[in-house]
Scaffold this motif. Structure first.
Motif, PDB file in Angstrom:
ATOM      1  N   ARG A   3       0.845  -1.186   0.000  1.00  0.00           N
ATOM      2  CA  ARG A   3       0.000   0.000   0.000  1.00  0.00           C
ATOM      3  C   ARG A   3       0.882   1.237   0.000  1.00  0.00           C
ATOM      4  NH1 ARG A   3      -3.000   0.353   5.712  1.00  0.00           N
ATOM      5  NH2 ARG A   3      -3.650   2.308   4.770  1.00  0.00           N
ATOM      6  N   ILE A   4       0.284   2.384  -0.243  1.00  0.00           N
ATOM      7  CA  ILE A   4       1.020   3.646  -0.159  1.00  0.00           C
ATOM      8  C   ILE A   4       0.590   4.356   1.108  1.00  0.00           C
ATOM      9  CG2 ILE A   4       1.346   5.924  -1.178  1.00  0.00           C
ATOM     10  CD1 ILE A   4       1.032   4.626  -3.925  1.00  0.00           C
ATOM     11  N   VAL A   5       1.570   4.684   1.938  1.00  0.00           N
ATOM     12  CA  VAL A   5       1.338   5.464   3.150  1.00  0.00           C
ATOM     13  C   VAL A   5       2.202   6.706   3.033  1.00  0.00           C
ATOM     14  CG1 VAL A   5       1.462   5.524   5.660  1.00  0.00           C
ATOM     15  CG2 VAL A   5       0.883   3.380   4.488  1.00  0.00           C
ATOM     16  N   ASP A   6       1.568   7.829   2.761  1.00  0.00           N
ATOM     17  CA  ASP A   6       2.296   9.065   2.477  1.00  0.00           C
ATOM     18  C   ASP A   6       2.352   9.924   3.734  1.00  0.00           C
ATOM     19  OD1 ASP A   6       3.467  11.321   1.428  1.00  0.00           O
ATOM     20  OD2 ASP A   6       2.271  11.298  -0.407  1.00  0.00           O
ATOM     21  N   ALA A 292      21.997   5.279   8.931  1.00  0.00           N
ATOM     22  CA  ALA A 292      22.224   5.266   7.487  1.00  0.00           C
ATOM     23  C   ALA A 292      21.775   6.595   6.886  1.00  0.00           C
ATOM     24  CB  ALA A 292      21.457   4.108   6.857  1.00  0.00           C
ATOM     25  N   PRO A 293      22.260   6.948   5.705  1.00  0.00           N
ATOM     26  CA  PRO A 293      21.865   8.212   5.067  1.00  0.00           C
ATOM     27  C   PRO A 293      20.351   8.303   4.870  1.00  0.00           C
ATOM     28  CG  PRO A 293      23.783   7.295   3.966  1.00  0.00           C
ATOM     29  CD  PRO A 293      23.302   6.239   4.916  1.00  0.00           C
ATOM     30  N   ALA A 294      19.802   9.427   5.237  1.00  0.00           N
ATOM     31  CA  ALA A 294      18.342   9.588   5.210  1.00  0.00           C
ATOM     32  C   ALA A 294      17.785   9.447   3.797  1.00  0.00           C
ATOM     33  CB  ALA A 294      17.961  10.932   5.813  1.00  0.00           C
ATOM     34  N   GLU A 295      18.440  10.030   2.802  1.00  0.00           N
ATOM     35  CA  GLU A 295      17.912   9.971   1.440  1.00  0.00           C
ATOM     36  C   GLU A 295      17.846   8.532   0.935  1.00  0.00           C
ATOM     37  OE1 GLU A 295      16.486  12.099  -0.309  1.00  0.00           O
ATOM     38  OE2 GLU A 295      17.144  14.113   0.263  1.00  0.00           O
ATOM     39  N   VAL A 296      18.821   7.719   1.328  1.00  0.00           N
ATOM     40  CA  VAL A 296      18.811   6.310   0.920  1.00  0.00           C
ATOM     41  C   VAL A 296      17.638   5.589   1.565  1.00  0.00           C
ATOM     42  CG1 VAL A 296      20.110   4.146   0.981  1.00  0.00           C
ATOM     43  CG2 VAL A 296      21.292   6.305   0.538  1.00  0.00           C
ATOM     44  N   ILE A 297      17.412   5.864   2.837  1.00  0.00           N
ATOM     45  CA  ILE A 297      16.285   5.241   3.539  1.00  0.00           C
ATOM     46  C   ILE A 297      14.962   5.661   2.912  1.00  0.00           C
ATOM     47  CG2 ILE A 297      15.025   5.201   5.731  1.00  0.00           C
ATOM     48  CD1 ILE A 297      17.752   5.366   7.113  1.00  0.00           C
ATOM     49  N   VAL A 298      14.833   6.937   2.564  1.00  0.00           N
ATOM     50  CA  VAL A 298      13.611   7.425   1.909  1.00  0.00           C
ATOM     51  C   VAL A 298      13.352   6.637   0.629  1.00  0.00           C
ATOM     52  CG1 VAL A 298      12.649   9.388   0.633  1.00  0.00           C
ATOM     53  CG2 VAL A 298      13.640   9.741   2.897  1.00  0.00           C
ATOM     54  N   GLY A 299      14.387   6.444  -0.180  1.00  0.00           N
ATOM     55  CA  GLY A 299      14.231   5.704  -1.430  1.00  0.00           C
ATOM     56  C   GLY A 299      13.845   4.263  -1.208  1.00  0.00           C
ATOM     57  N   ARG A 300      14.486   3.602  -0.243  1.00  0.00           N
ATOM     58  CA  ARG A 300      14.178   2.198   0.031  1.00  0.00           C
ATOM     59  C   ARG A 300      12.759   2.032   0.574  1.00  0.00           C
ATOM     60  NH1 ARG A 300      17.828  -1.453  -2.213  1.00  0.00           N
ATOM     61  NH2 ARG A 300      19.854  -0.399  -2.299  1.00  0.00           N
ATOM     62  N   LEU A 301      12.341   2.926   1.441  1.00  0.00           N
ATOM     63  CA  LEU A 301      10.985   2.842   1.989  1.00  0.00           C
ATOM     64  C   LEU A 301       9.949   2.985   0.883  1.00  0.00           C
ATOM     65  CD1 LEU A 301      11.322   4.951   5.255  1.00  0.00           C
ATOM     66  CD2 LEU A 301      10.711   2.531   5.134  1.00  0.00           C
ATOM     67  N   ARG A 302      10.184   3.903  -0.018  1.00  0.00           N
ATOM     68  CA  ARG A 302       9.231   4.132  -1.109  1.00  0.00           C
ATOM     69  C   ARG A 302       9.184   2.934  -2.057  1.00  0.00           C
ATOM     70  NH1 ARG A 302       7.749   9.561  -3.361  1.00  0.00           N
ATOM     71  NH2 ARG A 302       6.554   9.166  -5.263  1.00  0.00           N
ATOM     72  N   GLN A 303      10.359   2.435  -2.432  1.00  0.00           N
ATOM     73  CA  GLN A 303      10.419   1.345  -3.403  1.00  0.00           C
ATOM     74  C   GLN A 303       9.908   0.024  -2.841  1.00  0.00           C
ATOM     75  OE1 GLN A 303      14.566   1.345  -4.470  1.00  0.00           O
ATOM     76  NE2 GLN A 303      14.470   3.432  -5.299  1.00  0.00           N
ATOM     77  N   ARG A 304      10.290  -0.283  -1.628  1.00  0.00           N
ATOM     78  CA  ARG A 304       9.964  -1.598  -1.070  1.00  0.00           C
ATOM     79  C   ARG A 304       8.586  -1.672  -0.423  1.00  0.00           C
ATOM     80  NH1 ARG A 304      15.244  -3.702   2.286  1.00  0.00           N
ATOM     81  NH2 ARG A 304      16.773  -3.658   0.596  1.00  0.00           N
ATOM     82  N   TYR A 305       8.212  -0.597   0.262  1.00  0.00           N
ATOM     83  CA  TYR A 305       7.036  -0.681   1.130  1.00  0.00           C
ATOM     84  C   TYR A 305       5.936   0.340   0.836  1.00  0.00           C
ATOM     85  CZ  TYR A 305      10.324  -3.467   3.865  1.00  0.00           C
ATOM     86  OH  TYR A 305      11.229  -4.417   4.272  1.00  0.00           O
ATOM     87  N   GLY A 306       6.184   1.240  -0.103  1.00  0.00           N
ATOM     88  CA  GLY A 306       5.178   2.252  -0.403  1.00  0.00           C
ATOM     89  C   GLY A 306       5.025   3.291   0.689  1.00  0.00           C
ATOM     90  N   VAL A 307       6.036   3.426   1.553  1.00  0.00           N
ATOM     91  CA  VAL A 307       5.999   4.409   2.639  1.00  0.00           C
ATOM     92  C   VAL A 307       6.798   5.635   2.201  1.00  0.00           C
ATOM     93  CG1 VAL A 307       6.677   4.905   5.016  1.00  0.00           C
ATOM     94  CG2 VAL A 307       5.705   2.671   4.423  1.00  0.00           C
ATOM     95  N   ARG A 308       6.182   6.800   2.302  1.00  0.00           N
ATOM     96  CA  ARG A 308       6.818   8.031   1.838  1.00  0.00           C
ATOM     97  C   ARG A 308       7.098   8.959   3.016  1.00  0.00           C
ATOM     98  NH1 ARG A 308       3.049   9.088  -3.587  1.00  0.00           N
ATOM     99  NH2 ARG A 308       3.605   7.090  -4.582  1.00  0.00           N
ATOM    100  N   LEU A 309       8.392   9.235   3.219  1.00  0.00           N
ATOM    101  CA  LEU A 309       8.858  10.214   4.201  1.00  0.00           C
ATOM    102  C   LEU A 309       9.725  11.223   3.456  1.00  0.00           C
ATOM    103  CD1 LEU A 309      10.039   7.909   7.165  1.00  0.00           C
ATOM    104  CD2 LEU A 309       7.745   8.774   6.713  1.00  0.00           C
ATOM    105  N   ILE A 310      10.148  12.274   4.146  1.00  0.00           N
ATOM    106  CA  ILE A 310      11.117  13.183   3.545  1.00  0.00           C
ATOM    107  C   ILE A 310      12.343  13.278   4.445  1.00  0.00           C
ATOM    108  CG2 ILE A 310       9.420  14.530   2.264  1.00  0.00           C
ATOM    109  CD1 ILE A 310       9.719  16.725   4.351  1.00  0.00           C
ATOM    110  N   ALA A 311      13.479  13.550   3.820  1.00  0.00           N
ATOM    111  CA  ALA A 311      14.724  13.765   4.554  1.00  0.00           C
ATOM    112  C   ALA A 311      14.805  15.239   4.937  1.00  0.00           C
ATOM    113  CB  ALA A 311      15.917  13.372   3.707  1.00  0.00           C
TER     114      ALA A 311
END
Length: 347
Positions: A3-6, A292-311
């Protein structure tokens, strides 16, 4: 992806069916000619809600803030604001480029300014010194993790401003979140400011808009500056109708967003690879410091789990709860963040 959780911001909400219906049925006019009845209704409602004489519907909180600064200062004046205020960091330097004022910054503790520190910064106009004309406060405070300035601090700063002849502008982008957290009316906070703005497009769930409130004379001048900046809109009643719907239906439910932020913070507490900076969120924000670097975590969360955060920094994430994210979405986000944050990626 389940799912997408924004959770990037409470600006990502979509109008509800009830809000869309109100917009579709809105009676409109031409707001530049000042004859849109739905805009008039929103402005009257906002002014009454905050205990001010008049109000003006604005396209954005950023425009509201710079209009408030420009109307209450003259070029070369000084404006005091928090070093991490939204107007300092995220409004493209408009205080300097539009209002032609000097900004001086004070540091707050957990988003709460020191009255004594502010008092020591005030300049009286001399042959050599600028006049400190305005202090800008932000409540709730975004970069302080959604922290809330207590009412007694507002009152003390307002008393100081009266004593030295300085105006107070309250950037209340999330004013109703702050009032909900404090358990008081938004009017009590607005009472401590000459001018105040609140956003309809954040926790209140509207597609766009902000309302600027103050005296009749202030709003008359603000209307002209809004026009100067290109903020005059035509059949704006379609948008104002969304604002009226939000004021009727979406203020009381802000407490749910606060509960969801607390739920997320609790679920992340003690997790490997991260530290929750806002362990007991006052409003609807959770700041998370990562290994870990925040931008990398943001990308992984979006790609793998549909979770969207910002750095919000090299190793800082922000999550903002809102009316489009339920408890199940919060739980999915927490599980996903716990899974990704321990992974030691390199940028």
């Amino acid at each position: 992806m389940e799912r997408i959780v924004d959770l990037r911001s409470d600006t990502t909400t979509r109008p509800s069916p009830g809000m869309r219906a109100a917009m579709a049925e809105a009676v409109v006019g031409d707001d530049v000619f000042d004859d849109d009845p739905t805009v008039h209704a929103l402005q009257a409602r906002a002014a009454s809600l905050l205990g001010k004489a008049d109000a003006l519907f604005m396209p954005s909180g950023t425009m509201s803030n710079v209009v408030a600064i420009k109307v209450q200062t003259t070029p070369g004046d000084e404006v005091l604001l928090d070093s991490n205020a939204h107007s300092m960091l995220y409004e493209a330097g408009n205080a300097a480029s539009v209002a032609n004022v000097i900004t001086r910054q004070f540091r707050s503790t957990g988003g709460v300014p020191s009255v004594d520190d502010i008092a020591a910064m005030v300049h009286k106009e001399t042959l050599h010194s600028p006049r400190t004309a305005l202090i800008l406060l932000e409540n709730s405070h975004n970069r302080a993790g959604g922290a809330v300035i207590p009412l007694e601090v507002h009152r003390a700063i307002h008393r100081l401003a009266d004593q030295v002849g300085m105006a107070v502008h309250l950037d209340g982008a999330r004013l109703f979140n702050a009032a909900t957290s404090l358990g008081i009316s938004a009017a009590l906070l607005a009472e401590c400011a000459d001018t105040v703005t609140f956003c309809l497009s954040k926790g209140l769930g509207c597609p766009v808009g902000s309302v600027l409130c103050g005296t009749v004379a202030f709003i008359a001048r603000a209307r002209r500056v809004r026009k100067m900046l290109g903020g005059g809109m035509r059949q704006a009643g379609i948008l104002a109708a969304a604002g009226l719907y939000a004021l009727d239906h979406n203020i009381l439910r802000l407490a749910v967003d606060h509960e969801h932020a607390q739920r997320l913070a609790a679920a992340l507490s003690g997790a490997d690879g991260l530290t929750v900076e806002t362990e007991s969120p006052a409003t609807n924000m959770v700041y998370i410091r990562t290994c870990a670097p925040a931008e990398v975590i943001v990308g992984r969360l979006r790609q793998r789990y549909g979770v969207r955060l910002i750095a919000m920094g090299s190793h800082v994430l922000r999550a903002v709860t809102h009316l489009d994210v339920d408890a199940a979405g919060v739980d999915h986000a927490a599980t996903s963040i716990r899974a990704v944050c321990p992974e030691q990626y390199t940028a």
